[in-house]
Design a protein around this motif. Structure first.
Motif, PDB file in Angstrom:
ATOM      1  N   ILE A  61       0.821  -1.208   0.000  1.00  0.00           N
ATOM      2  CA  ILE A  61       0.000   0.000   0.000  1.00  0.00           C
ATOM      3  C   ILE A  61       0.857   1.261   0.000  1.00  0.00           C
ATOM      4  O   ILE A  61       0.708   2.143  -0.818  1.00  0.00           O
ATOM      5  CB  ILE A  61      -0.960   0.008   1.217  1.00  0.00           C
ATOM      6  N   CYS A  62       1.769   1.334   0.952  1.00  0.00           N
ATOM      7  CA  CYS A  62       2.587   2.542   1.065  1.00  0.00           C
ATOM      8  C   CYS A  62       3.792   2.259   1.956  1.00  0.00           C
ATOM      9  O   CYS A  62       3.981   1.136   2.414  1.00  0.00           O
ATOM     10  CB  CYS A  62       1.749   3.668   1.672  1.00  0.00           C
ATOM     11  N   ASP A  63       4.605   3.303   2.184  1.00  0.00           N
ATOM     12  CA  ASP A  63       5.716   3.175   3.133  1.00  0.00           C
ATOM     13  C   ASP A  63       5.135   3.034   4.534  1.00  0.00           C
ATOM     14  O   ASP A  63       4.015   3.468   4.784  1.00  0.00           O
ATOM     15  CB  ASP A  63       6.592   4.434   3.069  1.00  0.00           C
ATOM     16  N   PRO A  64       5.894   2.448   5.451  1.00  0.00           N
ATOM     17  CA  PRO A  64       5.388   2.344   6.823  1.00  0.00           C
ATOM     18  C   PRO A  64       5.079   3.715   7.419  1.00  0.00           C
ATOM     19  O   PRO A  64       5.761   4.702   7.125  1.00  0.00           O
ATOM     20  CB  PRO A  64       6.541   1.675   7.577  1.00  0.00           C
ATOM     21  N   LYS A  65       4.046   3.766   8.218  1.00  0.00           N
ATOM     22  CA  LYS A  65       3.629   5.032   8.824  1.00  0.00           C
ATOM     23  C   LYS A  65       3.853   4.976  10.325  1.00  0.00           C
ATOM     24  O   LYS A  65       3.768   3.925  10.952  1.00  0.00           O
ATOM     25  CB  LYS A  65       2.138   5.280   8.543  1.00  0.00           C
ATOM     26  N   LYS A  66       4.132   6.160  10.874  1.00  0.00           N
ATOM     27  CA  LYS A  66       4.437   6.257  12.297  1.00  0.00           C
ATOM     28  C   LYS A  66       3.176   6.053  13.145  1.00  0.00           C
ATOM     29  O   LYS A  66       3.202   5.394  14.161  1.00  0.00           O
ATOM     30  CB  LYS A  66       5.031   7.636  12.565  1.00  0.00           C
ATOM     31  N   HIS A  67       2.098   6.667  12.707  1.00  0.00           N
ATOM     32  CA  HIS A  67       0.869   6.586  13.492  1.00  0.00           C
ATOM     33  C   HIS A  67      -0.181   5.779  12.754  1.00  0.00           C
ATOM     34  O   HIS A  67      -0.375   5.945  11.557  1.00  0.00           O
ATOM     35  CB  HIS A  67       0.305   7.988  13.745  1.00  0.00           C
ATOM     36  N   LEU A  68      -0.865   4.919  13.497  1.00  0.00           N
ATOM     37  CA  LEU A  68      -1.961   4.144  12.944  1.00  0.00           C
ATOM     38  C   LEU A  68      -3.165   4.344  13.846  1.00  0.00           C
ATOM     39  O   LEU A  68      -3.079   4.168  15.063  1.00  0.00           O
ATOM     40  CB  LEU A  68      -1.604   2.649  12.937  1.00  0.00           C
ATOM     41  N   VAL A  69      -4.275   4.752  13.254  1.00  0.00           N
ATOM     42  CA  VAL A  69      -5.468   4.989  14.053  1.00  0.00           C
ATOM     43  C   VAL A  69      -6.653   4.299  13.395  1.00  0.00           C
ATOM     44  O   VAL A  69      -6.830   4.398  12.182  1.00  0.00           O
ATOM     45  CB  VAL A  69      -5.743   6.501  14.206  1.00  0.00           C
ATOM     46  N   GLU A  70      -7.425   3.601  14.216  1.00  0.00           N
ATOM     47  CA  GLU A  70      -8.609   2.940  13.677  1.00  0.00           C
ATOM     48  C   GLU A  70      -9.830   3.800  13.984  1.00  0.00           C
ATOM     49  O   GLU A  70     -10.075   4.165  15.127  1.00  0.00           O
ATOM     50  CB  GLU A  70      -8.748   1.557  14.317  1.00  0.00           C
ATOM     51  N   MET A  71     -10.574   4.146  12.937  1.00  0.00           N
ATOM     52  CA  MET A  71     -11.767   4.967  13.113  1.00  0.00           C
ATOM     53  C   MET A  71     -12.989   4.098  12.912  1.00  0.00           C
ATOM     54  O   MET A  71     -13.186   3.543  11.832  1.00  0.00           O
ATOM     55  CB  MET A  71     -11.797   6.108  12.083  1.00  0.00           C
ATOM     56  N   ARG A  72     -13.823   4.007  13.922  1.00  0.00           N
ATOM     57  CA  ARG A  72     -15.044   3.216  13.857  1.00  0.00           C
ATOM     58  C   ARG A  72     -16.058   3.883  12.925  1.00  0.00           C
ATOM     59  O   ARG A  72     -16.246   5.105  12.987  1.00  0.00           O
ATOM     60  CB  ARG A  72     -15.664   3.116  15.250  1.00  0.00           C
ATOM     61  N   ASP A  73     -16.723   3.084  12.104  1.00  0.00           N
ATOM     62  CA  ASP A  73     -17.803   3.554  11.218  1.00  0.00           C
ATOM     63  C   ASP A  73     -17.407   4.801  10.436  1.00  0.00           C
ATOM     64  O   ASP A  73     -18.007   5.865  10.570  1.00  0.00           O
ATOM     65  CB  ASP A  73     -19.070   3.830  12.030  1.00  0.00           C
ATOM     66  N   PHE A  74     -16.386   4.670   9.641  1.00  0.00           N
ATOM     67  CA  PHE A  74     -15.913   5.780   8.810  1.00  0.00           C
ATOM     68  C   PHE A  74     -16.967   6.075   7.750  1.00  0.00           C
ATOM     69  O   PHE A  74     -17.282   5.209   6.924  1.00  0.00           O
ATOM     70  CB  PHE A  74     -14.594   5.376   8.150  1.00  0.00           C
ATOM     71  N   GLU A  75     -17.525   7.293   7.796  1.00  0.00           N
ATOM     72  CA  GLU A  75     -18.689   7.582   6.957  1.00  0.00           C
ATOM     73  C   GLU A  75     -18.364   7.917   5.502  1.00  0.00           C
ATOM     74  O   GLU A  75     -19.242   7.956   4.657  1.00  0.00           O
ATOM     75  CB  GLU A  75     -19.517   8.715   7.583  1.00  0.00           C
ATOM     76  N   ALA A  76     -17.110   8.191   5.197  1.00  0.00           N
ATOM     77  CA  ALA A  76     -16.762   8.533   3.824  1.00  0.00           C
ATOM     78  C   ALA A  76     -16.527   7.257   3.014  1.00  0.00           C
ATOM     79  O   ALA A  76     -16.204   6.206   3.568  1.00  0.00           O
ATOM     80  CB  ALA A  76     -15.520   9.392   3.799  1.00  0.00           C
ATOM     81  N   ASP A  77     -16.709   7.406   1.714  1.00  0.00           N
ATOM     82  CA  ASP A  77     -16.539   6.259   0.831  1.00  0.00           C
ATOM     83  C   ASP A  77     -15.072   6.158   0.425  1.00  0.00           C
ATOM     84  O   ASP A  77     -14.610   6.872  -0.465  1.00  0.00           O
ATOM     85  CB  ASP A  77     -17.439   6.439  -0.402  1.00  0.00           C
ATOM     86  N   VAL A  78     -14.318   5.322   1.098  1.00  0.00           N
ATOM     87  CA  VAL A  78     -12.895   5.178   0.794  1.00  0.00           C
ATOM     88  C   VAL A  78     -12.539   3.710   0.647  1.00  0.00           C
ATOM     89  O   VAL A  78     -13.250   2.831   1.121  1.00  0.00           O
ATOM     90  CB  VAL A  78     -12.009   5.793   1.901  1.00  0.00           C
ATOM     91  N   SER A  79     -11.419   3.452  -0.037  1.00  0.00           N
ATOM     92  CA  SER A  79     -10.924   2.093  -0.145  1.00  0.00           C
ATOM     93  C   SER A  79      -9.443   2.085   0.179  1.00  0.00           C
ATOM     94  O   SER A  79      -8.798   3.141   0.229  1.00  0.00           O
ATOM     95  CB  SER A  79     -11.180   1.557  -1.559  1.00  0.00           C
TER      96      SER A  79
END
Lengths: 122, 206
Positions: free
Chosen positions: B71-89
């Motif tokens: 997907i991409c280079d490793p990221k420093k911060h990872l956050v999980e967002m519950r019920d993300f309302e935007a249409d993303v993949s």
């Protein structure tokens, strides 16, 4: 800090400071009343300038019906249309707060008259 | 819940559209990447995992880097967002323009650590008189009742470590979204020191 400096610089007006402490200035200040907009002129003695960058302010004092009125204007405010210098003053201080305690003639600031010959020498 | 990861840059003042000098916090939001998605079918709940701020691959463990793989280079911060309302993949890159149509946000961060503090500073207790024969100055006062229950209840407010905790400030007005500088400006203060990570979310109560 670079981002913050850039944001502040964006809002600063260029060449606003064509006056000095002790000058009598006319400030054209836009006032918004509901839908209508009008310009109010505040004329008085420039007592002090404080802070730096976008936060820079100027304190202007005038006598209104025998009562001293002081207003602090943010120098870079978009509501200031223009600033006019009415009279240059000769002062030896950066803050003229002593004027507040003076009454009548003593509350005056002498006018600065630059001789042409002295400026030519420089 | 809609939100992105940002960095608190610091505070300044700007003139708003009415010409009023407004105190703002500048939050830098660089490319946030959608790293993973959790779905109801697979995980039992839906959420979106977002990563931000690049780190070198050699600085992270292999299992951690494995999450990012193609997907991409490793990221420093990872956050999980519950019920993300935007249409993303997965793989989508989200930037500041995400907040263009949002008027109010909640900002979550870790507050500045204050160390061991007394009850006055930590819980806004009142304290006693300084003079006039008073012998009670900045103490707690009572912490419980008498022979019954003959113990102090758990959770009683006392002196202790203050700050350095997750804090959310709600309903901060978005003053400006600057896409060139990748910067979001919100009115008022935001928890934590400058340069710290904050999570900017769409306001829950507006």
């Amino acid at each position: 800090m670079d981002v913050i400096k850039a944001i502040e610089l964006e809002q600063q007006k260029e060449n606003v400071e064509n006056f000095r402490i002790g000058d009598t200035v006319k400030i054209y200040f836009k006032i918004i009343e509901g839908q209508t907009e009008r310009v109010q002129i505040f004329e008085g003695l420039l007592l002090a300038m404080k802070n730096s960058g976008v936060r820079k302010t100027m304190t202007v004092r005038k006598m209104s019906y025998g009562v001293g009125v002081e207003r602090v204007f943010p120098m870079h405010s978009p509501r200031i249309e223009k600033i006019e210098v009415v009279r240059k003053g000769r002062v030896r201080r950066a803050k003229l707060y002593y004027i507040r305690d003076r009454v009548g003639k003593a509350a005056k600031v002498r006018e600065l008259i630059r001789k042409k010959s002295t400026t030519a020498k420089k | 819940m809609l939100g992105l990861i940002g960095k608190k840059v610091g505070m300044t003042q700007v003139f708003d559209e009415r010409g009023i000098l407004t105190p703002v916090t500048v939050i830098k939001i660089e490319s946030n990447v959608v790293v993973a998605e959790r779905t109801i079918d697979k995980n039992g709940y839906s959420s979106c995992v977002i990563g931000a701020v690049d780190v070198k691959k050699k600085h992270v463990t292999k299992p951690y880097a494995g999450q990012f793989k193609e997907i991409c280079d490793p990221k420093k911060h990872l956050v999980e967002m519950r019920d993300f309302e935007a249409d993303v993949s997965i793989g989508d890159v989200l930037g500041v323009d995400f907040f263009k149509d949002i008027a109010f946000v909640d900002v979550e961060g870790t507050s500045k650590g204050k160390g061991f503090q007394g009850a006055i500073k930590r819980h806004n207790f009142s304290g006693g008189r300084a003079t006039h024969g008073s012998k009670f100055h900045r103490g707690l006062g009572g912490t419980g009742m008498a022979a019954s229950p003959s113990r102090t209840f758990k959770g009683t407010k006392m002196a202790g470590r203050m700050g350095n905790a997750k804090t959310t400030i709600q309903n901060l007005r978005v003053v400006k979204v600057d896409e060139d500088k990748k910067v979001l400006m919100v009115k008022g203060a935001v928890p934590g020191p400058s340069q710290s990570m904050v999570i900017v979310k769409k306001a829950k109560k507006k």
